[in-house]
Write an enzyme that holds these catalytic residues in place. Structure first.
Site, short mmCIF file in Angstrom:
data_model
loop_
_atom_site.label_atom_id
_atom_site.label_comp_id
_atom_site.label_asym_id
_atom_site.label_seq_id
_atom_site.Cartn_x
_atom_site.Cartn_y
_atom_site.Cartn_z
N LYS A 1 -12.61 -4.57 -6.56
CA LYS A 1 -13.22 -3.38 -7.12
C LYS A 1 -12.23 -2.61 -8.00
CE LYS A 1 -16.81 -0.70 -7.31
NZ LYS A 1 -18.04 -1.20 -7.91
N LYS B 1 0.83 -1.21 0.00
CA LYS B 1 0.00 0.00 0.00
C LYS B 1 0.86 1.25 0.00
CE LYS B 1 -4.23 -1.72 2.17
NZ LYS B 1 -5.08 -1.61 3.37
N LYS C 1 -7.35 -11.54 -8.64
CA LYS C 1 -8.34 -11.75 -7.58
C LYS C 1 -9.47 -10.76 -7.80
CE LYS C 1 -8.69 -10.96 -2.63
NZ LYS C 1 -8.03 -10.74 -1.36
#
Ligand code: TRP
Length: 326
Positions: A193, A111, A190
């Site tokens: 969104k 991240k 995977k």
């Protein structure tokens, strides 16, 4: 009796990957253990976000969790920031968390790469997660594979606190979801969104079909007459989640023998999905029509959670020589 805690970020509309990978499992487990399920909005603010969107997504996610089967008469569903003891315990846990452990977390490293500027909250994210779980002294945490490292850290934190201030916290264990990784409609990543390869849990029948129709299947199956390989097909994997065993066996045979084209297979899948998703959409609509019921259910969850949280904090502060709340 083991207590269950899990959290989900309000980072976008819930899709069938989240449902199959997490929420469906929660709906089953709520009947077997005292369970807390939390919309973790404090976690969602560790990356760039829009406040109005967060407010909306938090509410939509809570509504979707109830629609998907979490029963406010059975388990405790609440929004993390309505129980301030989460951040209180997080501060305390920061003082027993080795910095090196935080820097090693793969989710932090991933991240951090995607942020223009990395804030301390992103590094401390797993400490808040440990506080979420341990505030309720939960020892069973139904999560996906990607959370295993965070749970290891929760155990380090529990052990460090216990060693310093006396045995109190259990060491929480992950309960991995039986459904294996849900691959997106692109047949590659995977389902997520951000990859735009999802079907929304509350999408209507037409939208669901419009998403499913062009979904990637076995890439080697170019013509309808080519035999297919169900074991590599992500649409077949969805049959595994939505269709009964007899249908799955039947679909697999017809695919292998090229008796069916992919569109035939997708139509049968769509019917099976509708059977499972229609009641969820209906419950969602009922809650939208009566927003007070959603507010009440969340308020009940908060009240229960907060009482448990206050007890934990009182013990923790006392053991640590901190002054009790005023
Ligand atoms: N980090 C989890 C995720 O991204 C969400 C989460 C926050 C969580 N607190 C939790 C999961 C506590 C389990 C228990 O999926």
């Amino acid at each position: 009796m083991s207590r269950v805690f899990s959290g989900i970020q309000p980072s976008g509309e819930l899709h069938i990957g989240n449902y199959l990978g997490a929420v469906k499992n929660w709906a089953a487990i709520q009947h077997r253990h005292p369970s807390f399920f939390c919309v973790v909005d404090y976690h969602a603010i560790t990356v760039a976000y829009d406040p109005a969107q967060l407010r909306q997504r938090t509410r939509d996610l809570a509504l979707t969790l109830f629609a998907a089967g979490l029963d406010p008469a059975v388990c405790h569903v609440f929004v993390q920031s309505t129980v301030p003891e989460h951040t209180e315990l997080q501060w305390i846990f920061n003082t027993v968390t080795p910095l090196g452990e935080l820097e090693r977390q793969t989710q932090f490293k991933d991240k951090a790469q995607r942020q223009e500027q990395v804030m301390a909250g992103l590094l401390n994210y797993p400490v808040l997660q440990a506080a979420d779980i341990l505030l309720y002294r939960a020892d069973v945490v139904p999560v996906g594979e990607d959370q295993v490292q965070h749970l290891e850290l929760s155990r380090v934190i529990a052990r460090n606190w216990n060693a310093r201030f006396g045995e109190y916290f259990p060491e929480p264990q992950p309960l991995l979801t039986p459904t294996r990784r849900i691959v997106g409609l692109d047949g590659q990543a995977k389902m997520s969104k951000s990859m735009q390869n999802t079907i929304g849990l509350l999408d209507d029948a037409e939208t669901t079909w419009a998403r499913l129709r062009p979904a990637v299947t076995d890439p080697q199956r170019v013509r309808k007459t080519d035999p297919g390989r169900p074991e590599v097909c992500n649409v077949f994997a969805l049959h595994g989640a939505f269709s009964d065993a007899a249908t799955q066996a039947d679909v697999a045979t017809r695919c292998r023998t090229a008796a069916w084209g992919c569109m035939d297979c997708k139509k049968v899948l769509h019917e099976a999905m509708e059977r499972e998703l229609v009641p969820i959409r209906t419950r969602a609509q009922a809650l939208r029509d009566e927003p007070q019921r959603l507010d009440d259910a969340l308020a009940d969850g908060t009240r229960y959670a907060r009482a448990a949280a206050r007890e934990t904090i009182a013990h923790v502060k006392d053991a640590m020589g901190l002054a009790p709340a005023g």
